[in-house]
Design an enzyme around this catalytic site. Structure first.
Site, short mmCIF file in Angstrom:
data_model
loop_
_atom_site.label_atom_id
_atom_site.label_comp_id
_atom_site.label_asym_id
_atom_site.label_seq_id
_atom_site.Cartn_x
_atom_site.Cartn_y
_atom_site.Cartn_z
N LEU A 1 0.81 -1.22 0.00
CA LEU A 1 0.00 0.00 0.00
C LEU A 1 0.84 1.26 0.00
O LEU A 1 0.44 2.29 -0.55
CB LEU A 1 -0.93 0.02 1.22
CG LEU A 1 -1.99 -1.06 1.33
CD1 LEU A 1 -2.85 -0.83 2.56
CD2 LEU A 1 -2.85 -1.12 0.07
N SER A 2 2.00 1.21 0.64
CA SER A 2 2.81 2.41 0.77
C SER A 2 4.26 2.02 0.96
O SER A 2 4.57 0.96 1.52
CB SER A 2 2.33 3.26 1.96
OG SER A 2 3.00 4.49 2.01
N SER A 3 5.14 2.88 0.50
CA SER A 3 6.56 2.60 0.64
C SER A 3 7.33 3.91 0.73
O SER A 3 6.81 4.98 0.40
CB SER A 3 7.08 1.78 -0.54
OG SER A 3 6.96 2.51 -1.74
#
Length: 338
Positions: free
Chosen positions: A107-109
């Site tokens: 979802l996010s990095s």
């Protein structure tokens, strides 16, 4: 009560904090040297000071590393000092770090720092520019922008309230307070407009019309698209145009209503050397829905396996298209409605 024994602090997960701070400074300096050697700072060396000053590790209190059995979680507050050191060293490697997973989906990095530096330098910001970042992530990129421009000139937005809450907390802990908004990034942030620069840290299928309308004439929009990075110059509320940079770029897609996931292309009949080519896969992604893989391969061969910098994007009164070499040239492909 006996005298305090610092050696016992390891049992409480406290020892080594001073050592970690010193190690962080060393590792951060080493990362800045790697970014500098990559040439990312060359277009705007002033970004070197931002990467030197902003501590990346404080924006990634934990992250996930892919392994044989799945993802391994590295945590900065582990009781084991060796684990903490491994977490810290990993935070300053020039690699992207997976920071949020859900059911195995990324979802996010935190993006690769040298790529972040390249994007920020390509944004060509000047003092007083108002910048909108699409995709708050950990808050690290917003912190770099705030260091360079000041909190009042930076806005960052993300769809997920957990992400924005976390980014806001990370930023405040390091002393930065840009505007952090929870919402659909495709709609921009009209209450903070007009913007001089918009930078996206998520892949687009097309350029949202709202972004162009929220920009001043002459503003730049930098966004990942089709495994590349396009830099558009805004002429007015209905028109923007620009070319791709030469570098490859891979980001998670922009999430929100009305943006379905793209189906993978079927490349039967395309020679392996093309299927294995990063430049062919870029063309395939850019023309998806317009050219089938065999048509894309024929064009790719005919035009000498063109690099990303030969391609561009035009947005004109709601219509959007990609092109090779010239906006009005023989090779142009419509993009999805923004």
């Amino acid at each position: 009560m006996g005298a305090h024994d610092p050696a016992r602090d390891d049992d409480k997960g406290l020892a080594g904090l001073g050592d970690l701070a010193r190690l962080a400074a060393v590792e951060r300096a080493a990362l800045v040297a790697v970014i500098e050697a990559s040439g990312a700072f060359a277009p705007d060396p002033r970004w070197r000071a931002a990467f030197t000053a902003v501590p990346r590790h404080l924006f990634v209190p934990y992250y996930y590393v892919s392994g044989v059995g799945g993802y391994e979680r590295r945590w900065g507050e582990s009781r084991d000092p060796r684990t903490r050191e491994r977490w810290l060293r990993g935070a300053y490697e020039d690699t992207p770090l997976a920071t949020r997973l859900r059911d195995g989906e990324l979802l996010s990095s935190s993006s690769q720092p040298s790529l972040m530096a390249l994007m920020l330098a390509a944004l060509r910001v000047e003092d007083g520019d108002r910048v909108l970042e699409i995709g708050a992530g950990t808050g690290y990129n917003a912190a770099l922008l705030s260091y360079r421009l000041g909190d009042a000139y930076v806005t960052t937005i993300d769809l997920d309230p957990e992400i924005t809450e976390s980014a806001r907390a990370h930023l405040a802990a390091v002393g930065y307070h840009p505007t952090v908004v929870t919402g659909d990034g495709a709609r921009g942030v009209p209450e903070r407009a007009p913007f001089d620069r918009i930078i996206a840290t998520c892949t687009l299928a097309s350029v949202p019309r709202a972004w162009i309308g929220q920009c001043r004439p002459g503003a730049l929009i930098l966004a990942p698209m089709a495994t590349g990075l396009v830099v558009l110059t805004v002429r007015d509320a209905g028109h923007a145009e620009g070319r791709f940079l030469h570098t490859p770029a891979f980001f998670v897609p922009l999430r929100g209503a009305g943006r379905p996931d793209a189906e993978p292309a079927v490349c039967g009949g395309v020679p392996r050397r093309a299927r294995d080519s990063d430049l062919f896969r870029f063309l395939l992604a850019l023309t998806r829905g317009t050219l089938d893989p065999q048509e894309a391969y024929a064009l790719w061969e005919r035009e000498g396996m063109p690099g990303r910098e030969r391609y561009g994007i035009t947005v004109d009164d709601g219509a959007a298209w990609a092109w090779l070499d010239e906006p009005e040239g023989p090779y142009a492909w419509p993009l999805p409605a923004p």
